[in-house]
Write an enzyme that holds these catalytic residues in place. Structure first.
Site, PDB file in Angstrom:
ATOM      1  N   CYS A   1       0.939  -1.258   0.039  1.00  0.00           N
ATOM      2  CA  CYS A   1      -0.011   0.055  -0.052  1.00  0.00           C
ATOM      3  C   CYS A   1       0.981   1.318   0.110  1.00  0.00           C
ATOM      4  O   CYS A   1       2.107   1.086  -0.350  1.00  0.00           O
ATOM      5  CB  CYS A   1      -0.984  -0.057   1.022  1.00  0.00           C
ATOM      6  SG  CYS A   1      -0.419   0.361   2.785  1.00  0.00           S
TER       7      CYS A   1
ATOM      8  N   ASP B   1      -8.009   3.601   1.067  1.00  0.00           N
ATOM      9  CA  ASP B   1      -6.944   4.017   1.931  1.00  0.00           C
ATOM     10  C   ASP B   1      -7.692   4.743   3.190  1.00  0.00           C
ATOM     11  O   ASP B   1      -8.562   5.993   3.032  1.00  0.00           O
ATOM     12  CB  ASP B   1      -6.010   5.097   1.717  1.00  0.00           C
ATOM     13  CG  ASP B   1      -4.945   5.269   2.861  1.00  0.00           C
ATOM     14  OD1 ASP B   1      -4.963   4.991   4.012  1.00  0.00           O
ATOM     15  OD2 ASP B   1      -3.915   5.763   2.242  1.00  0.00           O
TER      16      ASP B   1
ATOM     17  N   CYS C   1      -1.299   0.746   7.133  1.00  0.00           N
ATOM     18  CA  CYS C   1      -2.761   0.514   7.215  1.00  0.00           C
ATOM     19  C   CYS C   1      -3.039  -0.718   6.652  1.00  0.00           C
ATOM     20  O   CYS C   1      -3.304  -1.996   7.084  1.00  0.00           O
ATOM     21  CB  CYS C   1      -3.503   1.556   6.768  1.00  0.00           C
ATOM     22  SG  CYS C   1      -3.443   3.018   7.745  1.00  0.00           S
ATOM     23  N   ARG C   2      -3.122  -0.716   5.249  1.00  0.00           N
ATOM     24  CA  ARG C   2      -3.927  -1.598   4.488  1.00  0.00           C
ATOM     25  C   ARG C   2      -2.847  -3.093   4.084  1.00  0.00           C
ATOM     26  O   ARG C   2      -3.397  -3.958   4.523  1.00  0.00           O
ATOM     27  CB  ARG C   2      -4.211  -1.330   3.173  1.00  0.00           C
ATOM     28  CG  ARG C   2      -5.439  -0.164   2.948  1.00  0.00           C
ATOM     29  CD  ARG C   2      -5.575   0.826   1.885  1.00  0.00           C
ATOM     30  NE  ARG C   2      -4.459   1.495   1.465  1.00  0.00           N
ATOM     31  CZ  ARG C   2      -4.216   2.169   0.309  1.00  0.00           C
ATOM     32  NH1 ARG C   2      -5.047   2.001  -0.635  1.00  0.00           N
ATOM     33  NH2 ARG C   2      -3.393   2.981   0.236  1.00  0.00           N
ATOM     34  N   SER C   3      -1.716  -2.582   3.939  1.00  0.00           N
ATOM     35  CA  SER C   3      -0.729  -3.984   3.488  1.00  0.00           C
ATOM     36  C   SER C   3      -0.569  -4.797   4.945  1.00  0.00           C
ATOM     37  O   SER C   3      -0.450  -5.784   4.517  1.00  0.00           O
ATOM     38  CB  SER C   3       0.316  -3.410   2.765  1.00  0.00           C
ATOM     39  OG  SER C   3       1.179  -2.511   3.520  1.00  0.00           O
TER      40      SER C   3
ATOM     41  N   ASN D   1       2.445   1.326   4.356  1.00  0.00           N
ATOM     42  CA  ASN D   1       2.759   0.168   5.161  1.00  0.00           C
ATOM     43  C   ASN D   1       2.420   0.285   6.612  1.00  0.00           C
ATOM     44  O   ASN D   1       3.041  -0.461   7.133  1.00  0.00           O
ATOM     45  CB  ASN D   1       4.143  -0.385   4.740  1.00  0.00           C
ATOM     46  CG  ASN D   1       4.309  -1.721   5.237  1.00  0.00           C
ATOM     47  OD1 ASN D   1       5.566  -2.051   5.694  1.00  0.00           O
ATOM     48  ND2 ASN D   1       3.317  -2.628   4.882  1.00  0.00           N
TER      49      ASN D   1
END
Length: 159
Positions: free
Chosen positions: A7, A124, A12-14, A10
């Site tokens: 993401c 995001d 939040c999402r990933s 690195n």
């Protein structure tokens, strides 16, 4: 088989994708698939995931406390078999960054999910509230089932 989730920063999402897929693999008793996560940007290198990401994961039984943000490296295109991106912006960045002899397949994360998720992004949640993190977790849980199914139908070490 080695999979990298990417993401922007690195945090939040990933890392959440890594944690959710790791939990699914563990539940299935699968230990031949290695996972990692990284960000296109370098703003958060060395930091743990966002506190909201960690709270959502913890509430659902996933511990992300050992994870630390890192930036994508050119070597990742040789070290990983599959790089799954949270959104089209990250995907475009990685495609520009990829060396001509890259081994990894680079794709949009939700393209690996079943049903109507192909072409959809993982938004995001960083600038929003806790509900955005909950929503992202739900998306990643849904995608993780299909991702694990697809990964385990391929031979270990296959690309």
């Amino acid at each position: 088989m080695r999979v990298l989730f990417v993401c922007l920063g690195n945090i939040c999402r990933s890392p959440l994708a890594e944690g959710v897929v790791r939990a699914r693999l563990a539940k299935a008793g699968i230990d031949h698939i290695e996972l990692d996560s990284a960000g296109c940007g370098d703003w958060h290198v060395g930091q743990p995931p966002d506190r909201r990401t960690m709270a959502v994961a913890k509430a659902r039984g996933i511990d992300l406390s050992a994870l630390r943000a890192r930036q994508v490296r050119v070597e990742d295109f040789h070290d990983f078999d599959l790089i799954l991106c949270a959104d089209r912006s990250n995907l475009a960045h990685l495609r520009r960054m990829a060396p001509p002899d890259a081994r990894a397949t680079v794709a949009l994360l939700r393209d690996w999910a079943e049903g109507g998720d192909a072409g959809l992004e993982v938004p995001d949640p960083y600038s929003g509230g806790q509900e955005g993190f909950e929503s992202v977790h739900d998306m990643l849980e849904a995608a993780a089932e299909a991702i694990v199914a697809r990964l385990t139908s391929r031979p270990a070490g296959g690309g």
